[in-house]
Design a protein around this motif. Structure first.
Motif, short mmCIF file in Angstrom:
data_model
loop_
_atom_site.label_atom_id
_atom_site.label_comp_id
_atom_site.label_asym_id
_atom_site.label_seq_id
_atom_site.Cartn_x
_atom_site.Cartn_y
_atom_site.Cartn_z
N GLU A 1 0.83 -1.21 0.00
CA GLU A 1 0.00 0.00 0.00
C GLU A 1 0.87 1.26 0.00
O GLU A 1 0.57 2.23 -0.72
CB GLU A 1 -0.92 -0.01 1.21
N GLN A 2 1.96 1.24 0.77
CA GLN A 2 2.87 2.39 0.79
C GLN A 2 3.56 2.57 -0.56
O GLN A 2 3.69 3.69 -1.06
CB GLN A 2 3.90 2.21 1.89
N LEU A 3 3.99 1.46 -1.14
CA LEU A 3 4.66 1.53 -2.43
C LEU A 3 3.70 2.02 -3.51
O LEU A 3 4.06 2.85 -4.35
CB LEU A 3 5.21 0.15 -2.81
N GLU A 4 2.49 1.55 -3.48
CA GLU A 4 1.48 1.98 -4.45
C GLU A 4 1.23 3.48 -4.35
O GLU A 4 1.12 4.19 -5.36
CB GLU A 4 0.18 1.21 -4.23
N ALA A 5 1.17 3.99 -3.12
CA ALA A 5 0.94 5.42 -2.93
C ALA A 5 2.12 6.23 -3.44
O ALA A 5 1.95 7.30 -4.05
CB ALA A 5 0.69 5.71 -1.45
N GLU A 6 3.35 5.73 -3.19
CA GLU A 6 4.55 6.45 -3.65
C GLU A 6 4.64 6.48 -5.17
O GLU A 6 5.02 7.50 -5.77
CB GLU A 6 5.80 5.79 -3.07
N LEU A 7 4.30 5.38 -5.80
CA LEU A 7 4.42 5.29 -7.26
C LEU A 7 3.18 5.80 -7.98
O LEU A 7 3.21 6.04 -9.20
CB LEU A 7 4.68 3.83 -7.68
N ASN A 8 2.07 5.91 -7.24
CA ASN A 8 0.81 6.39 -7.80
C ASN A 8 0.36 5.52 -8.97
O ASN A 8 -0.04 6.02 -10.03
CB ASN A 8 0.93 7.86 -8.25
N VAL A 9 0.43 4.22 -8.76
CA VAL A 9 0.01 3.27 -9.78
C VAL A 9 -0.52 2.03 -9.08
O VAL A 9 -0.01 1.65 -8.02
CB VAL A 9 1.18 2.91 -10.73
N PRO A 10 -1.55 1.38 -9.61
CA PRO A 10 -2.05 0.14 -8.99
C PRO A 10 -1.00 -0.96 -9.02
O PRO A 10 -0.21 -1.07 -9.96
CB PRO A 10 -3.26 -0.23 -9.86
N ILE A 11 -0.99 -1.79 -7.98
CA ILE A 11 -0.10 -2.95 -7.90
C ILE A 11 -0.95 -4.20 -7.78
O ILE A 11 -1.80 -4.30 -6.90
CB ILE A 11 0.86 -2.82 -6.71
N TRP A 12 -0.73 -5.14 -8.68
CA TRP A 12 -1.44 -6.41 -8.66
C TRP A 12 -0.51 -7.49 -8.11
O TRP A 12 0.57 -7.73 -8.65
CB TRP A 12 -1.87 -6.82 -10.07
N ILE A 13 -0.93 -8.16 -7.07
CA ILE A 13 -0.14 -9.25 -6.50
C ILE A 13 -0.50 -10.54 -7.23
O ILE A 13 -1.67 -10.89 -7.35
CB ILE A 13 -0.42 -9.40 -4.99
N VAL A 14 0.51 -11.23 -7.72
CA VAL A 14 0.29 -12.50 -8.43
C VAL A 14 0.98 -13.62 -7.67
O VAL A 14 2.14 -13.53 -7.32
CB VAL A 14 0.79 -12.44 -9.89
N ARG A 15 0.22 -14.69 -7.40
CA ARG A 15 0.70 -15.79 -6.57
C ARG A 15 1.31 -16.93 -7.37
O ARG A 15 2.11 -17.70 -6.85
CB ARG A 15 -0.44 -16.33 -5.71
N ASP A 16 0.90 -17.07 -8.63
CA ASP A 16 1.38 -18.20 -9.41
C ASP A 16 1.22 -17.89 -10.89
O ASP A 16 0.80 -16.79 -11.28
CB ASP A 16 0.61 -19.48 -9.05
N VAL A 17 1.56 -18.87 -11.72
CA VAL A 17 1.52 -18.68 -13.17
C VAL A 17 0.11 -18.42 -13.66
O VAL A 17 -0.12 -17.53 -14.50
CB VAL A 17 2.10 -19.93 -13.88
N ASP A 18 -0.86 -19.15 -13.14
CA ASP A 18 -2.25 -18.96 -13.57
C ASP A 18 -2.71 -17.54 -13.30
O ASP A 18 -3.39 -16.92 -14.14
CB ASP A 18 -3.17 -19.96 -12.86
N GLU A 19 -2.34 -17.01 -12.14
CA GLU A 19 -2.77 -15.66 -11.80
C GLU A 19 -2.03 -14.62 -12.65
O GLU A 19 -2.60 -13.58 -12.99
CB GLU A 19 -2.54 -15.40 -10.32
N LEU A 20 -0.79 -14.89 -13.02
CA LEU A 20 -0.07 -14.00 -13.92
C LEU A 20 -0.80 -13.89 -15.26
O LEU A 20 -1.02 -12.79 -15.78
CB LEU A 20 1.35 -14.53 -14.14
N VAL A 21 -1.20 -15.04 -15.79
CA VAL A 21 -1.91 -15.04 -17.07
C VAL A 21 -3.27 -14.36 -16.93
O VAL A 21 -3.67 -13.57 -17.79
CB VAL A 21 -2.06 -16.49 -17.58
N GLU A 22 -3.98 -14.65 -15.85
CA GLU A 22 -5.30 -14.03 -15.65
C GLU A 22 -5.19 -12.51 -15.57
O GLU A 22 -6.01 -11.79 -16.13
CB GLU A 22 -5.92 -14.58 -14.37
N ARG A 23 -4.20 -12.04 -14.85
CA ARG A 23 -4.02 -10.59 -14.71
C ARG A 23 -3.74 -9.92 -16.05
O ARG A 23 -4.19 -8.81 -16.31
CB ARG A 23 -2.88 -10.30 -13.73
N CYS A 24 -2.97 -10.60 -16.87
CA CYS A 24 -2.64 -10.03 -18.17
C CYS A 24 -3.84 -10.04 -19.11
O CYS A 24 -3.99 -9.15 -19.95
CB CYS A 24 -1.48 -10.79 -18.80
N ALA A 25 -4.70 -11.03 -18.96
CA ALA A 25 -5.81 -11.20 -19.89
C ALA A 25 -7.06 -10.45 -19.48
O ALA A 25 -7.93 -10.17 -20.33
CB ALA A 25 -6.13 -12.68 -20.04
N GLU A 26 -7.20 -10.08 -18.19
CA GLU A 26 -8.44 -9.48 -17.73
C GLU A 26 -8.54 -8.02 -18.15
O GLU A 26 -7.53 -7.38 -18.47
CB GLU A 26 -8.56 -9.61 -16.22
#
Length: 475
Positions: A417-442
């Protein structure tokens, strides 16, 4: 080691639809006993709960004591989740290994980062490594009685004087006796050897691997496998230590040495047996072995084959990628620079999706003072320093292994949350390969931070989930 009182087990979650929910358990309750026995840990809890008829003593969050009788199917789970896997406290480490990650951190961070565990129960439950130097006879007896196998053991060297030197503990000299005990009990271990140049490399490393292989020759081998990993050092380590970093030349030397032994083990044992962590090949600047080399990935927790496995899993997950997305989306994927070369095919495949632009930013950690860094060691400060003046697009893809389990806190105590506020950009946490692909495709709409919210089933102490030497070795 003195005996520690068994505390009631603090319940933090109740699985919906479970027996525990049906009988009225709530977070905040405490489990005192099962059929009159006080469980020391999650191992006891699972063993005691296997019966079909249970009488539970429970201390409610109202501080009143209740007796609950339950009839269920044999081995049916109650559906309780606990604050910690250990109800009687952590078995702490009394070694003084100079390469221990706990001693290579700056002072003043969260307390859990400085816990030194050497607990066989966490080894059995979660695959953390222990040295066997901190066990009382009571614990050895319990390992045998409850058949707690396999365990994961930091061997480092089998020559008594070399191992004692590394662990700074005379009890470390008994490692061959310890392995003979496992063999006599028909129990098993996976072994780890952290190579420290000038101390346990060269002829010492060969002796260690040959000794370990002697315990692999029966129907139930006492030593299932051995992992060889390079020592990881940070700028915070004590200056009086005797360690030197692994150079490119040393990495090439160790690869050649171990590969010669691997061929011998294949001929004699029918298995590669001794495995090189991926980081050796990254340090040496040479190609990784093929995926077929890793058999059933017996040392994946040490980063042995983790890159090839990640690439294989990505290939499978990538089948779900669309041909195009709309509206267009630009993302930045942050990883350690140790995997930059290996992960280029992933970025190339993602960018074949029309409308998707993924930029991989591979970082070394200035925080730790490293020139090559695995992803799990990157800190919030590293990301802030490297990304603050960069166009990161619509969002940042952040691997969850940079963060404290079940939280959004980096190793330097900065939060997502602190890093997101400093960079002023959303941060998506990805736990595994499936979630990496889902994040890119959504779709790109509603870009928000989503904290890790996995069930609390692992120990609360961070030292038990990889903040030790293992954390240095795998991406």
């Amino acid at each position: 080691m003195s005996e520690v009182a068994v505390r009631p087990a603090h319940i933090v979650g109740v699985v919906p639809g479970s027996i525990a929910e049906e009988v009225g358990f709530e977070p905040g309750d405490r489990l005192v006993s099962i059929n009159g026995d006080r469980p020391r840990d999650l191992i006891d809890y699972r063993f005691l709960c296997a019966d079909e008829v249970l009488e539970l003593e429970v201390l409610g969050k109202d501080n009143k004591t209740y007796t609950i009788e339950i009839e269920k199917d044999y081995d049916e789970d109650l559906g309780l989740e606990f604050e910690s896997a250990l109800f009687d406290g952590l078995i702490q480490c009394n070694n003084r290994c100079p390469f221990c990650f706990i001693d290579q951190q700056p002072p003043g961070k969260r307390e859990s980062l400085y816990f030194k565990d050497d607990d066989y129960r966490l080894s059995f439950l979660y695959g953390s490594y222990l040295t066997l130097t901190n066990l009382t006879q009571r614990e050895w007896d319990r390992i045998a009685q409850m058949r707690l196998s396999p365990l994961f053991v930091s061997v480092h060297a089998t020559e008594p004087e070399v191992r004692s030197r590394l662990l700074k503990n005379p009890r470390a000299a008994k490692i061959l006796e310890n392995l003979a005990w496992f063999e006599s009990q028909r129990l098993q271990i996976h072994a780890q050897v952290v190579v420290c140049p000038g101390i346990n490399d060269g002829a010492h490393l060969e002796r260690t691997l040959l000794d370990l292989a002697q315990f692999h020759k029966r129907d139930t081998p006492a030593v299932i496998s051995a992992a060889v990993v390079p020592v990881g050092l940070t700028r915070f380590r004590p200056m009086e230590d005797e360690l030197i970093p692994v150079s490119r030349e040393k990495a090439q030397e160790v690869i050649a040495q171990v590969q010669t032994l691997q061929a011998k083990f294949q001929a004699q044992l029918g298995s590669t047996f001794a495995w090189l962590a991926d980081e050796w090949f990254l340090l040496a600047g040479v190609d990784l072995p093929s995926e077929a080399h890793y058999e059933d990935y017996p040392q994946i927790g040490n980063g042995v084959g983790s890159i090839q496995l990640f690439l294989r899993e990505f290939d499978a997950a990538a089948e779900a990628l669309p041909q195009r997305i709309s509206p267009q989306k630009s993302l930045t994927w942050v990883v350690g620079n140790a995997v930059e070369r290996a992960f280029q095919p992933i970025v190339q495949r993602l960018n074949q999706v029309e409308g998707l632009d993924v930029q991989m930013v591979a970082l070394a950690s200035e925080y730790w003072g490293q020139t090559m860094t695995v992803t799990g060691l990157l800190t919030g400060q590293d990301l802030l320093r490297s990304l603050s003046h960069r166009d990161v697009g619509d969002a940042i893809l952040l691997p969850s292994l940079m963060l404290k389990h079940d939280d959004t806190c980096f190793l330097d105590d900065m939060t997502v949350e602190q890093l997101e506020a400093e960079l002023n950009v959303p941060i998506w946490i990805v736990r595994d390969v499936d979630e990496l692909v889902e994040r890119c495709a959504e779709p790109a709409a509603d870009l928000v931070v989503e904290p890790v919210t996995e069930p609390v089933t692992e120990p609360a102490v961070e030292s038990a989930i990889g903040l030790n030497q293992q954390r240095f070795e795998h991406a």
